[in-house]
Design a protein around this motif. Structure first.
Motif, PDB file in Angstrom:
ATOM      1  N   VAL A 464      10.968   5.870 -15.225  1.00 17.47           N
ATOM      2  CA  VAL A 464      10.229   4.684 -14.801  1.00 17.47           C
ATOM      3  C   VAL A 464       9.850   4.776 -13.325  1.00 17.47           C
ATOM      4  N   VAL A 465      10.796   5.158 -12.474  1.00 20.83           N
ATOM      5  CA  VAL A 465      10.529   5.240 -11.033  1.00 20.83           C
ATOM      6  C   VAL A 465       9.533   6.346 -10.721  1.00 20.83           C
ATOM      7  N   ILE A 466       9.705   7.506 -11.345  1.00 21.86           N
ATOM      8  CA  ILE A 466       8.775   8.624 -11.114  1.00 21.86           C
ATOM      9  C   ILE A 466       7.359   8.232 -11.526  1.00 21.86           C
ATOM     10  N   THR A 467       7.219   7.616 -12.692  1.00 20.12           N
ATOM     11  CA  THR A 467       5.893   7.213 -13.179  1.00 20.12           C
ATOM     12  C   THR A 467       5.255   6.195 -12.247  1.00 20.12           C
ATOM     13  N   THR A 468       6.040   5.219 -11.792  1.00 21.91           N
ATOM     14  CA  THR A 468       5.519   4.213 -10.857  1.00 21.91           C
ATOM     15  C   THR A 468       4.983   4.869  -9.595  1.00 21.91           C
ATOM     16  N   CYS A 469       5.752   5.783  -9.055  1.00 21.82           N
ATOM     17  CA  CYS A 469       5.357   6.471  -7.817  1.00 21.82           C
ATOM     18  C   CYS A 469       4.064   7.261  -8.018  1.00 21.82           C
ATOM     19  N   LEU A 470       3.965   7.958  -9.141  1.00 19.83           N
ATOM     20  CA  LEU A 470       2.779   8.780  -9.401  1.00 19.83           C
ATOM     21  C   LEU A 470       1.551   7.926  -9.680  1.00 19.83           C
ATOM     22  N   VAL A 471       1.719   6.825 -10.412  1.00 18.97           N
ATOM     23  CA  VAL A 471       0.578   5.961 -10.725  1.00 18.97           C
ATOM     24  C   VAL A 471       0.019   5.324  -9.460  1.00 18.97           C
ATOM     25  N   VAL A 472       0.896   4.825  -8.593  1.00 24.72           N
ATOM     26  CA  VAL A 472       0.438   4.159  -7.365  1.00 24.72           C
ATOM     27  C   VAL A 472      -0.286   5.134  -6.453  1.00 24.72           C
ATOM     28  N   THR A 473       0.228   6.345  -6.328  1.00 27.41           N
ATOM     29  CA  THR A 473      -0.350   7.291  -5.368  1.00 27.41           C
ATOM     30  C   THR A 473      -1.498   8.113  -5.944  1.00 27.41           C
ATOM     31  N   ARG A 474      -1.450   8.431  -7.231  1.00 29.98           N
ATOM     32  CA  ARG A 474      -2.481   9.298  -7.814  1.00 29.98           C
ATOM     33  C   ARG A 474      -3.542   8.531  -8.599  1.00 29.98           C
ATOM     34  N   VAL A 475      -3.119   7.571  -9.415  1.00 32.05           N
ATOM     35  CA  VAL A 475      -4.081   6.857 -10.255  1.00 32.05           C
ATOM     36  C   VAL A 475      -4.746   5.731  -9.468  1.00 32.05           C
ATOM     37  N   TYR A 476      -3.947   4.868  -8.898  1.00 36.55           N
ATOM     38  CA  TYR A 476      -4.499   3.776  -8.080  1.00 36.55           C
ATOM     39  C   TYR A 476      -5.075   4.336  -6.784  1.00 36.55           C
ATOM     40  N   GLY A 477      -4.385   5.280  -6.200  1.00 33.57           N
ATOM     41  CA  GLY A 477      -4.890   5.944  -5.002  1.00 33.57           C
ATOM     42  C   GLY A 477      -4.102   5.597  -3.754  1.00 33.57           C
ATOM     43  N   MET A 478      -3.706   6.639  -3.023  1.00 33.41           N
ATOM     44  CA  MET A 478      -2.930   6.433  -1.806  1.00 33.41           C
ATOM     45  C   MET A 478      -3.716   5.643  -0.759  1.00 33.41           C
ATOM     46  N   LYS A 479      -5.021   5.969  -0.607  1.00 32.97           N
ATOM     47  CA  LYS A 479      -5.824   5.270   0.401  1.00 32.97           C
ATOM     48  C   LYS A 479      -5.926   3.786   0.085  1.00 32.97           C
ATOM     49  N   ARG A 480      -6.150   3.484  -1.171  1.00 31.71           N
ATOM     50  CA  ARG A 480      -6.309   2.077  -1.552  1.00 31.71           C
ATOM     51  C   ARG A 480      -4.990   1.315  -1.380  1.00 31.71           C
ATOM     52  N   PHE A 481      -3.877   1.963  -1.730  1.00 27.67           N
ATOM     53  CA  PHE A 481      -2.574   1.317  -1.579  1.00 27.67           C
ATOM     54  C   PHE A 481      -2.274   1.060  -0.104  1.00 27.67           C
ATOM     55  N   CYS A 482      -2.597   2.020   0.742  1.00 31.82           N
ATOM     56  CA  CYS A 482      -2.372   1.837   2.184  1.00 31.82           C
ATOM     57  C   CYS A 482      -3.285   0.735   2.739  1.00 31.82           C
ATOM     58  N   ARG A 483      -4.507   0.628   2.207  1.00 37.41           N
ATOM     59  CA  ARG A 483      -5.392  -0.463   2.635  1.00 37.41           C
ATOM     60  C   ARG A 483      -4.814  -1.822   2.244  1.00 37.41           C
ATOM     61  N   ASP A 484      -4.228  -1.888   1.051  1.00 37.19           N
ATOM     62  CA  ASP A 484      -3.619  -3.148   0.618  1.00 37.19           C
ATOM     63  C   ASP A 484      -2.499  -3.561   1.577  1.00 37.19           C
ATOM     64  N   ILE A 485      -1.671  -2.596   1.957  1.00 37.47           N
ATOM     65  CA  ILE A 485      -0.580  -2.890   2.893  1.00 37.47           C
ATOM     66  C   ILE A 485      -1.141  -3.274   4.251  1.00 37.47           C
ATOM     67  N   HIS A 486      -2.235  -2.597   4.656  1.00 40.75           N
ATOM     68  CA  HIS A 486      -2.907  -2.915   5.925  1.00 40.75           C
ATOM     69  C   HIS A 486      -3.389  -4.361   5.919  1.00 40.75           C
ATOM     70  N   MET A 487      -3.993  -4.788   4.820  1.00 41.56           N
ATOM     71  CA  MET A 487      -4.475  -6.154   4.697  1.00 41.56           C
ATOM     72  C   MET A 487      -3.324  -7.155   4.738  1.00 41.56           C
ATOM     73  N   MET A 488      -2.195  -6.764   4.166  1.00 41.77           N
ATOM     74  CA  MET A 488      -1.057  -7.661   4.022  1.00 41.77           C
ATOM     75  C   MET A 488      -0.222  -7.747   5.301  1.00 41.77           C
ATOM     76  N   LEU A 489       0.028  -6.605   5.946  1.00 41.38           N
ATOM     77  CA  LEU A 489       0.932  -6.563   7.091  1.00 41.38           C
ATOM     78  C   LEU A 489       0.228  -6.374   8.425  1.00 41.38           C
ATOM     79  N   GLY A 490      -1.051  -5.964   8.383  1.00 41.62           N
ATOM     80  CA  GLY A 490      -1.775  -5.761   9.627  1.00 41.62           C
ATOM     81  C   GLY A 490      -1.715  -4.348  10.161  1.00 41.62           C
ATOM     82  N   PHE A 491      -1.045  -3.435   9.436  1.00 45.38           N
ATOM     83  CA  PHE A 491      -1.001  -2.031   9.850  1.00 45.38           C
ATOM     84  C   PHE A 491      -0.820  -1.166   8.609  1.00 45.38           C
ATOM     85  N   LYS A 492      -1.226   0.096   8.745  1.00 46.48           N
ATOM     86  CA  LYS A 492      -1.094   1.029   7.629  1.00 46.48           C
ATOM     87  C   LYS A 492       0.242   1.766   7.702  1.00 46.48           C
ATOM     88  N   PRO A 493       0.809   2.140   6.557  1.00 46.41           N
ATOM     89  CA  PRO A 493       2.010   2.978   6.570  1.00 46.41           C
ATOM     90  C   PRO A 493       1.736   4.306   7.259  1.00 46.41           C
TER      91      PRO A 493
END
Length: 635
Positions: A464-493
């Protein structure tokens, strides 16, 4: 009174440029959906996470793992694995939950093709909740048994004792100075646990559960009643209970630590616990054990972290909270080791045996060794009561999280039907899990508990954890996930988090999974070996949670239209309503999915609707600009 729908509608706002986000912090609940519920204060979330992560494993697993894997040298791989595996996955789960304000099932709007991951998570958590509350029932049993002037496991001579019982008090009173070989004897506390509490002699094995132990059954009923009363109003009630259950264990732990280090022979146990053996670092087993300890201690993959974060305000600083909780959890484990081994050192000196003959892990430590050590202290019922009360508060926090995860996941799937009846639905879940756990209260219940403990959250949780990690970074996309965090926290990981999410964390989890499969050993309890059918049943428990993933894929593909590949592509994309749950938080690219928004510049629509530009909306403008630049470069 205004209806819940009208409360969520945007109110006229006088435009103020450059509004600071701090000016909006007066009402912590203003950013959260009222019908879903939210934390009433920011400490609620932090303490809930601390209480969830700091559990029974910190007391009865970490100290034993440390001394068997190099003592003080074990801290090197422990903190390395915390940095590679623990902190990044912890932060990822919190980010997913807070960004979407959704539970472990509904959060897979991020990629409906993998909704089976959420289904697998709920199955795992349900199985764990069944046996975890049985452990709390054992703790309640010992807690009540401590309310006496003479602990019942202090002496031999009771109806449940055998001729093998050896009372150390008699040895001490007889002034016997030579070392006693205790390998062929049994302590009074061990016989009290196995022959009185469990009455395991009434069962021949897992296929012969025997009769229900009604005293254990009542304790289990009491534990489920306590859990239900604390989650009755969701996070609004459990968020207040954790102010006590998450902090009081530290007070008791410090009392036990101070008492422990002042005992004769305490430093003998502490040296045994922390003496570094650096040659152990050359063994792959030590690094695997460190990763396993981090993995299970932080509770990643169980959905609890994601659920708690989903009740946060959109701009809660979960980056800071991640480091507070993960490092606090590690420090607590180390302190617990001092408290445990200082008492074990005293106990070994009293019995005249090496520390390794009295040191155990798991239930053996909590219900046999430590209770026996308590009988050697003055005011033994007082110290016994404190110890088991600490275990009770540690266990309840984790059980709150398990139950809140199950209830939140299902109510988010059927909000119109279940949210108005959340209290009744929570009661129904508690009753069903209590009935399923009745087999654990039988004379052979410990065999079933061991089976659940070994298989319910084993390789299935890692998948479950491995699949979650791969889906967020590969399927959804690392750039898009970092943008979401940027929008939420004001900075990128930073590069550290991106490197761990992309490579280091999934690779470590893969290594853990392969190691567990290659080094598979059948379950056992003492000298009892489980039959083949029980092993198959256990393996099926783990496989079933993994099978939820392909089942979810089939369902998602069947709901789409077009060719098979087109269906897969459509099912892997986020749904139109994916993103922040409240309109005022849907800035940047997410404004385009707001109802009625036809503007090619969706941020302008958002500004006209809500007025002003906050610092977080400045972030959204940057995100929009990045997207435009990427589109131009692709053209």
């Amino acid at each position: 009174l205004p209806s819940p729908i009208s409360c969520c509608l945007p109110q006229p706002v006088t435009p103020e440029l450059l509004v600071s986000p701090s000016s909006q912090d007066g009402d912590l609940g203003s950013e959260c959906p009222e019908d879903r519920g939210n934390w009433t204060g920011r400490l609620d979330f932090l303490l809930s996470c601390i209480g969830y992560c700091v559990g029974l494993g910190n007391v009865w697993r970490f100290p034993y793992r440390a001394y068997t894997n190099g003592g003080g040298a074990f801290l090197v791989p422990y903190f390395i694995m915390l940095a590679i595996c623990g902190i990044p996955i912890f932060f990822m789960e919190l980010s997913l939950g807070q960004f979407s304000s959704l539970g472990p099932l509904a959060v897979w709007k991020i990629s409906p093709l993998f909704k089976g991951v959420g289904m697998g998570t709920i199955l795992i958590v349900s199985l764990v909740a069944i046996y975890y509350n049985m452990i709390i029932a054992y703790v309640l049993f010992y807690l009540f048994a401590s309310l006496t002037s003479d602990l019942p496991w202090q002496h031999c001579g009771n109806w449940w004792n055998t001729e093998l019982c050896l009372d150390h008090h008699i040895l001490k009173a007889g002034n016997i100075t030579f070392p006693v070989n205790i390998t062929n004897t049994v302590s009074p506390s061990e016989e009290y646990w196995s022959r009185y509490v469990l009455h395991i002699q009434g069962s021949s094995g897992i296929g012969d559960p025997g009769r229900i132990r009604w005293n254990l059954c009542l304790c289990l009923l009491l534990s489920w009643t306590i859990v239900y009363l604390c989650i009755l109003k969701g996070v609004k009630s459990s968020g207040k209970v954790v102010y006590f259950t998450a902090t009081f264990p530290y007070l008791i732990l410090m009392m036990l630590l101070i008492r422990g280090v002042t005992l004769d022979g305490a430093w003998k146990g502490i040296r045994f616990y922390l003496t570094p053996q650096f040659d152990h670092l050359l063994s792959s087993k030590v690094w695997i054990e460190a990763a396993l300890q981090i993995f299970y201690s932080l509770g990643v993959g169980f959905g609890g972290l994601l659920t708690f974060a989903s009740y946060n305000t959109f701009h809660q600083n979960i980056y800071r909270d991640t480091f507070i909780v993960t490092l606090g959890n590690a420090i607590t484990s180390i302190l617990a080791g001092f408290a445990i081994f200082s008492v074990l050192g005293y106990m070994s000196q009293e019995l005249g045996v090496p520390v390794n003959q009295v040191a155990k892990a798991g239930p053996g430590l909590a219900f046999v060794v430590y209770p026996q050590a308590m009988t050697m202290l003055p005011l033994s019922p007082f110290w016994s009561f404190l110890f088991f009360f600490m275990l009770l508060t540690l266990g309840l926090d984790s059980q709150f999280a398990f139950m809140e995860t199950i209830v939140t996941a299902v109510t988010d799937e059927f909000p119109y039907y279940l949210r108005p009846k959340k209290a009744s639905f929570s009661a129904a879940i508690c009753i069903v899990l209590f009935l399923m756990g009745l087999i654990l209260t039988t004379e052979g219940g410990m065999y079933w508990l061991v089976l659940l403990d070994d298989y319910s959250a084993g390789f299935g949780l890692m998948v479950v954890v491995i699949t979650t990690c791969l889906v967020v970074t590969r399927v959804y996309g690392m750039k898009r996930f970092c943008r979401d965090i940027h929008m939420m926290l004001g900075f990128k990981p930073g590069p550290y988090f991106r490197a761990c999410w992309m490579l280091l964390s999934p690779a470590t989890m893969m290594a853990l999974l392969v190691y567990n499969i290659v080094k598979y050993q059948p379950s056992e309890y003492g000298s009892y070996r489980f039959p083949t059918w029980a092993e198959v049943l256990g393996i099926l428990m783990g496989v079933l949670s993994c099978l939820m993933i392909p089942v979810g894929m089939v369902v998602a593909v069947l709901r789409e239209e077009g060719t098979l590949w087109e269906r897969v592509q459509q099912a892997s994309r986020p749904t139109l309503d994916w993103g922040p749950s409240l309109q005022e938080n849907r800035t940047g690219m997410y404004v385009a999915s707001l109802a009625g928004s036809q503007s090619p510049k969706p941020l302008m629509v958002h500004m006209r609707r809500y007025g002003g530009i906050t610092s977080y909306e400045n972030t959204a403008i940057e995100v929009d600009r990045e997207i435009e630049e990427e589109e131009e470069s692709m053209m």
